[in-house]
Write a protein that holds these residues in place. Structure first.
Motif, short mmCIF file in Angstrom:
data_model
loop_
_atom_site.label_atom_id
_atom_site.label_comp_id
_atom_site.label_asym_id
_atom_site.label_seq_id
_atom_site.Cartn_x
_atom_site.Cartn_y
_atom_site.Cartn_z
N TYR A 1 1.87 -9.23 -1.11
CA TYR A 1 1.39 -9.32 -2.34
C TYR A 1 2.36 -9.94 -3.01
O TYR A 1 3.60 -9.62 -3.08
CB TYR A 1 0.95 -7.91 -2.70
CG TYR A 1 -0.51 -7.43 -1.95
CD1 TYR A 1 -1.56 -7.55 -2.30
CD2 TYR A 1 0.08 -6.77 -1.01
CE1 TYR A 1 -2.80 -7.20 -1.75
CE2 TYR A 1 -1.09 -6.14 -0.05
CZ TYR A 1 -2.49 -6.29 -0.79
OH TYR A 1 -3.37 -5.87 0.34
N LEU B 1 -1.97 -9.40 -9.83
CA LEU B 1 -1.64 -9.04 -8.36
C LEU B 1 -2.45 -10.14 -7.50
O LEU B 1 -3.55 -10.18 -7.73
CB LEU B 1 -2.17 -7.54 -7.91
CG LEU B 1 -1.75 -6.94 -6.67
CD1 LEU B 1 -0.19 -7.24 -6.45
CD2 LEU B 1 -2.50 -5.62 -6.36
N LEU C 1 -10.19 -6.25 -1.69
CA LEU C 1 -9.11 -6.69 -2.52
C LEU C 1 -9.92 -5.97 -3.92
O LEU C 1 -11.19 -6.09 -4.07
CB LEU C 1 -8.90 -8.01 -2.89
CG LEU C 1 -7.94 -8.65 -1.78
CD1 LEU C 1 -7.79 -10.12 -2.11
CD2 LEU C 1 -6.57 -7.93 -1.81
N ASP C 2 -9.00 -5.41 -4.90
CA ASP C 2 -9.64 -4.96 -6.10
C ASP C 2 -10.37 -5.79 -6.97
O ASP C 2 -10.03 -7.16 -6.74
CB ASP C 2 -8.69 -4.35 -7.10
CG ASP C 2 -7.96 -2.98 -6.31
OD1 ASP C 2 -8.51 -2.40 -5.55
OD2 ASP C 2 -6.77 -2.93 -6.78
N ARG D 1 -6.08 0.70 -3.94
CA ARG D 1 -4.98 0.45 -5.22
C ARG D 1 -3.71 0.76 -4.88
O ARG D 1 -2.80 1.33 -5.71
CB ARG D 1 -5.66 0.78 -6.26
CG ARG D 1 -7.00 0.60 -6.79
CD ARG D 1 -7.36 1.39 -8.18
NE ARG D 1 -6.81 0.63 -9.30
CZ ARG D 1 -7.12 -0.50 -9.83
NH1 ARG D 1 -8.28 -1.05 -9.37
NH2 ARG D 1 -6.45 -1.00 -10.84
N GLN D 2 -3.30 0.52 -3.59
CA GLN D 2 -1.90 0.96 -3.17
C GLN D 2 -0.58 0.47 -3.89
O GLN D 2 0.10 1.01 -4.39
CB GLN D 2 -1.84 0.88 -1.81
CG GLN D 2 -0.52 1.31 -1.16
CD GLN D 2 -0.40 1.69 0.37
OE1 GLN D 2 -1.42 1.64 1.13
NE2 GLN D 2 0.94 1.75 0.78
N VAL D 3 -0.80 -0.89 -3.94
CA VAL D 3 0.39 -1.49 -4.63
C VAL D 3 0.48 -1.32 -5.82
O VAL D 3 1.44 -0.95 -6.37
CB VAL D 3 0.17 -3.20 -4.43
CG1 VAL D 3 1.33 -4.00 -5.07
CG2 VAL D 3 0.36 -3.43 -2.90
N ARG D 4 -0.69 -1.19 -6.63
CA ARG D 4 -0.86 -0.88 -8.20
C ARG D 4 0.01 0.61 -8.35
O ARG D 4 0.65 0.80 -9.10
CB ARG D 4 -2.04 -0.96 -8.65
CG ARG D 4 -2.64 -2.40 -8.65
CD ARG D 4 -3.96 -2.50 -9.48
NE ARG D 4 -4.67 -3.48 -8.96
CZ ARG D 4 -4.50 -4.72 -9.71
NH1 ARG D 4 -3.99 -4.76 -11.04
NH2 ARG D 4 -5.09 -5.82 -9.44
N THR E 1 -7.83 -8.26 -8.50
CA THR E 1 -6.90 -8.78 -7.64
C THR E 1 -7.33 -10.04 -7.00
O THR E 1 -8.55 -10.10 -6.62
CB THR E 1 -6.48 -7.80 -6.22
OG1 THR E 1 -5.92 -6.57 -6.94
CG2 THR E 1 -5.44 -8.49 -5.60
N1 URA Z 1 -3.25 -2.92 -3.61
C1 URA Z 1 -3.89 -2.86 -4.67
O1 URA Z 1 -3.35 -1.95 -5.42
N2 URA Z 1 -5.04 -3.46 -4.95
C2 URA Z 1 -5.42 -4.49 -4.18
O2 URA Z 1 -6.47 -5.06 -4.37
C3 URA Z 1 -4.84 -4.52 -2.79
C4 URA Z 1 -3.45 -3.78 -2.60
#
Ligand code: URA
Length: 257
Positions: free
Chosen positions: A138, A224, A107-108, A208-211, A111
């Motif tokens: 998330y 997050l 996890l970042d 950093r996929q979700v971001r 996060t």
């Molecule tokens: N996606 C993100 O951007 N950060 C994370 O830590 C995990 C998934």
């Protein structure tokens, strides 16, 4: 205690997934009682024999048990084993744990939320490898209120610099007010903005996929938190606390539908 295949012993001791441990053997880096063992399938007794990699004794787990821990990672700590900038490490929380653990994926720094740790390389592989298609869920607080059309784009898949994203499950759970984060500590706090709370489940684990997904559709992620892996939910576990999972709970993390 019975003999076990050496790659299994190494994997349980936290040296990585079974494949990686097999490579250590075939590369001739593993010794049992001082004798190099380079044939795959060789067995040893982790209780009575001394197993070493590159001359360094491996701390074998004295029981056959695998250990799977659920941790509520705080923000501002890093998943990697060390940090040149001296930032707090996830592993600082497990210094006294009797078995050598490693985090399942990452996890970042910014996060928080559900992070699994284990001594079982195969378990880690089953959770993290995209081919197993485990959904990670998330809760993202994002600046602005994304339209239904925007959320649909995230569901279908969007193009990022490293390729298109796989279909995601995306649902808005509410509207709030929040403050965007500044990147430099000395900056004045930014004013509050309208923000949306979105639950997003993805099967990939790109950096950093979700971001990056939200940014690509015009919404910066303010907070997050990972709230579930497969069917395993973070629940009421407090930030910075951890618990050992039962086998049943550990299996929930692998279930996706
Ligand atoms: N996606 C993100 O951007 N950060 C994370 O830590 C995990 C998934």
């Amino acid at each position: 205690m019975a003999e076990e295949r050496i790659q299994k012993i190494l994997s349980k001791a936290g040296l990585g997934a079974r494949r990686k441990c097999e490579a250590l053997i075939t590369e001739g880096r593993v010794t049992v009682n001082g004798v190099t063992v380079s044939a795959l399938g060789s067995k040893a007794d982790p209780e009575t024999e001394e197993i070493a990699v590159d001359g360094k004794r491996v701390k074998t787990v004295s029981s056959n048990a695998r250990h799977i821990i659920m941790f509520n990672k705080p923000e501002k700590c890093i998943t990697s084993a060390s940090d040149s900038r001296g930032r707090p490490l996830v592993m600082d929380y497990f210094k006294d744990y009797p078995v050598r653990l490693f985090p399942v994926g990452r996890l970042d720094f910014d996060t928080e939320g559900l992070l699994l740790l284990t001594n079982d390389g195969n378990y880690a592989q089953e959770i993290t490898h995209p081919k197993h298609k485990v959904f990670k869920t998330y809760e993202a607080v994002v600046a602005g209120i994304p339209s239904e059309e925007t959320l649909e784009k995230l569901r279908v898949g969007i193009m990022l610099e490293d390729g298109p994203t796989a279909p995601a499950i995306v649902r808005s759970t509410g509207i709030t007010r929040d403050r965007q984060r500044t990147t430099r500590r000395r900056d004045k706090p930014l004013p509050e903005v309208d923000a949306a709370v979105i639950h997003i489940s993805i099967r990939e684990g790109r950096k950093r996929q979700v971001r990056r997904m939200f940014l690509a559709v015009g919404h910066r992620v303010i907070r997050l938190r990972r709230i579930a892996i497969g069917k395993l939910k973070l629940g009421e576990l407090k930030i910075g606390k951890w618990k050992v999972l039962t086998e049943r709970e550990a299996e929930l993390a692998k279930q996706t539908d």
